[in-house]
Design an enzyme around this catalytic site. Sequence first.
Site, PDB file in Angstrom:
ATOM      1  N   ARG A 142     -16.296  11.100   7.414  1.00 18.95           N
ATOM      2  CA  ARG A 142     -16.493  10.300   8.615  1.00 18.95           C
ATOM      3  C   ARG A 142     -17.972   9.910   8.694  1.00 18.95           C
ATOM      4  O   ARG A 142     -18.847  10.659   8.253  1.00 18.95           O
ATOM      5  CB  ARG A 142     -16.107  11.089   9.864  1.00 18.95           C
ATOM      6  CG  ARG A 142     -14.642  11.534   9.898  1.00 18.95           C
ATOM      7  CD  ARG A 142     -14.354  12.351  11.147  1.00 18.95           C
ATOM      8  NE  ARG A 142     -12.967  12.779  11.239  1.00 18.95           N
ATOM      9  CZ  ARG A 142     -12.511  13.959  10.809  1.00 18.95           C
ATOM     10  NH1 ARG A 142     -13.357  14.836  10.280  1.00 18.95           N
ATOM     11  NH2 ARG A 142     -11.230  14.275  10.921  1.00 18.95           N
ATOM     12  N   LYS A 167     -14.933  17.029  13.657  1.00 17.16           N
ATOM     13  CA  LYS A 167     -13.928  16.833  14.691  1.00 17.16           C
ATOM     14  C   LYS A 167     -13.228  18.157  14.986  1.00 17.16           C
ATOM     15  O   LYS A 167     -12.897  18.903  14.067  1.00 17.16           O
ATOM     16  CB  LYS A 167     -12.909  15.783  14.222  1.00 17.16           C
ATOM     17  CG  LYS A 167     -12.116  15.141  15.339  1.00 17.16           C
ATOM     18  CD  LYS A 167     -11.321  13.967  14.799  1.00 17.16           C
ATOM     19  CE  LYS A 167     -10.577  13.251  15.917  1.00 17.16           C
ATOM     20  NZ  LYS A 167      -9.825  12.082  15.398  1.00 17.16           N
ATOM     21  N   HIS A 242     -15.559   2.577   8.775  1.00 13.72           N
ATOM     22  CA  HIS A 242     -14.604   3.690   8.778  1.00 13.72           C
ATOM     23  C   HIS A 242     -13.523   3.499   7.724  1.00 13.72           C
ATOM     24  O   HIS A 242     -12.908   4.480   7.269  1.00 13.72           O
ATOM     25  CB  HIS A 242     -13.964   3.824  10.157  1.00 13.72           C
ATOM     26  CG  HIS A 242     -13.027   4.991  10.283  1.00 13.72           C
ATOM     27  ND1 HIS A 242     -13.469   6.303  10.294  1.00 13.72           N
ATOM     28  CD2 HIS A 242     -11.668   5.047  10.366  1.00 13.72           C
ATOM     29  CE1 HIS A 242     -12.421   7.119  10.393  1.00 13.72           C
ATOM     30  NE2 HIS A 242     -11.319   6.381  10.432  1.00 13.72           N
ATOM     31  N   ARG A 245     -13.118   5.502   4.461  1.00 16.77           N
ATOM     32  CA  ARG A 245     -12.322   6.730   4.489  1.00 16.77           C
ATOM     33  C   ARG A 245     -10.867   6.430   4.123  1.00 16.77           C
ATOM     34  O   ARG A 245     -10.243   7.177   3.359  1.00 16.77           O
ATOM     35  CB  ARG A 245     -12.439   7.342   5.883  1.00 16.77           C
ATOM     36  CG  ARG A 245     -11.802   8.693   6.101  1.00 16.77           C
ATOM     37  CD  ARG A 245     -12.304   9.240   7.434  1.00 16.77           C
ATOM     38  NE  ARG A 245     -11.522  10.343   7.939  1.00 16.77           N
ATOM     39  CZ  ARG A 245     -11.721  11.623   7.620  1.00 16.77           C
ATOM     40  NH1 ARG A 245     -12.672  11.940   6.754  1.00 16.77           N
ATOM     41  NH2 ARG A 245     -10.980  12.583   8.146  1.00 16.77           N
ATOM     42  N   HIS A 276      -8.640  16.963   8.111  1.00 16.52           N
ATOM     43  CA  HIS A 276      -7.554  16.735   9.057  1.00 16.52           C
ATOM     44  C   HIS A 276      -6.920  18.058   9.480  1.00 16.52           C
ATOM     45  O   HIS A 276      -6.956  19.041   8.731  1.00 16.52           O
ATOM     46  CB  HIS A 276      -6.484  15.830   8.439  1.00 16.52           C
ATOM     47  CG  HIS A 276      -6.896  14.389   8.379  1.00 16.52           C
ATOM     48  ND1 HIS A 276      -6.386  13.496   7.478  1.00 16.52           N
ATOM     49  CD2 HIS A 276      -7.786  13.685   9.129  1.00 16.52           C
ATOM     50  CE1 HIS A 276      -6.926  12.305   7.665  1.00 16.52           C
ATOM     51  NE2 HIS A 276      -7.782  12.398   8.660  1.00 16.52           N
ATOM     52  N   TYR A 285      -3.380   7.145   7.072  1.00 21.55           N
ATOM     53  CA  TYR A 285      -4.331   6.589   6.129  1.00 21.55           C
ATOM     54  C   TYR A 285      -3.633   5.958   4.922  1.00 21.55           C
ATOM     55  O   TYR A 285      -4.215   5.160   4.205  1.00 21.55           O
ATOM     56  CB  TYR A 285      -5.288   7.683   5.638  1.00 21.55           C
ATOM     57  CG  TYR A 285      -6.352   8.050   6.639  1.00 21.55           C
ATOM     58  CD1 TYR A 285      -6.018   8.719   7.821  1.00 21.55           C
ATOM     59  CD2 TYR A 285      -7.680   7.744   6.427  1.00 21.55           C
ATOM     60  CE1 TYR A 285      -6.980   9.050   8.745  1.00 21.55           C
ATOM     61  CE2 TYR A 285      -8.655   8.076   7.351  1.00 21.55           C
ATOM     62  CZ  TYR A 285      -8.296   8.728   8.511  1.00 21.55           C
ATOM     63  OH  TYR A 285      -9.253   9.046   9.436  1.00 21.55           O
TER      64      TYR A 285
END
Length: 308
Positions: A142, A167, A242, A245, A276, A285
């Site tokens: 990220r 995150k 982004h 990614r 994740h 994704y």
Amino acid sequence: MSELHCALAEYLNLRRSLGYKLRRSEKLLQQFIDFFLATGAPAITTQHALTWACQPEDGCNNWWAYRLSAVRGFTNYLHATDPTVEVPPPDLLPWRPHRAIPYLYRDEEIIALIKAAGALSSPLRVATYQSLIGLLAVTGMRVGEAINLDLHDFDARNGTLIIRNAKFNKMREIPLHPTTVASLKRYLARRNRMANAEETSALFISPSGSRLLYCNVQWTFQRAVRQAGLVSRTTHCRPRIHDMRHAFAVNTMLEAYRDGSNTQQRLTLLSTYLGHVSPASTYWYLSAAPELLAKAAERLEHLHGEQT
């Protein structure tokens, strides 16, 4: 400082102790408090929240809903000790789920972006953004994770990076390809020649010696996009930083299909590498890549043929 500002500080401390970052919410709630205090009203009402949330007038519904949700959380906290504070109902501005279509960069487009960064105004900015773009492309990190890296997070001997405070406050260690390690070492040699380099622990720095700011990184990347001649593929699919990614995730799975690897195992590893919570978070994704879906269909057809 007003009582509301003090209450906001307590609210943020409580939520952050539970793992939330709330950087954008803090800024928005400071603005809301200033707006409310300017009205001179005795207590926060739903109308105050709605009037403030629906700004700017030409904003989209999701942005208004996001602003209102920030106020809802804060007013819910205030209402527990002050019943005169009204909490906006959750269906007042419903959120309409929408995700941009990922722009899946081709290798030549990544190269073009790195070359475009060579036109930046100073040698350090050139080195910083070329290294940053390259790192995002080959690790799928990220953007916030990359600009939050400190010098001690990079282990050149073992070829790893440690991602801290990611995150959900997760931490992970990711292995790097030897060429990536060599590239980062070259960047650090250039970085450390700056007179003010020792003033910050940040891995990536600006010419002033400070840590990169997210908004500046976004602006500089879009400048590189224009310089490289990249254009939107559709109105909902435009080159975003982004999407590096997304491209990394798709390419990783394509390699698994091409070399005959266990794709479920690769997906689990990819999910961990990306940080994740579970593989289910990684599926988004991959869902927008026609080539990947075609490879999956080919393998499924092959397996079906073996069984019949």
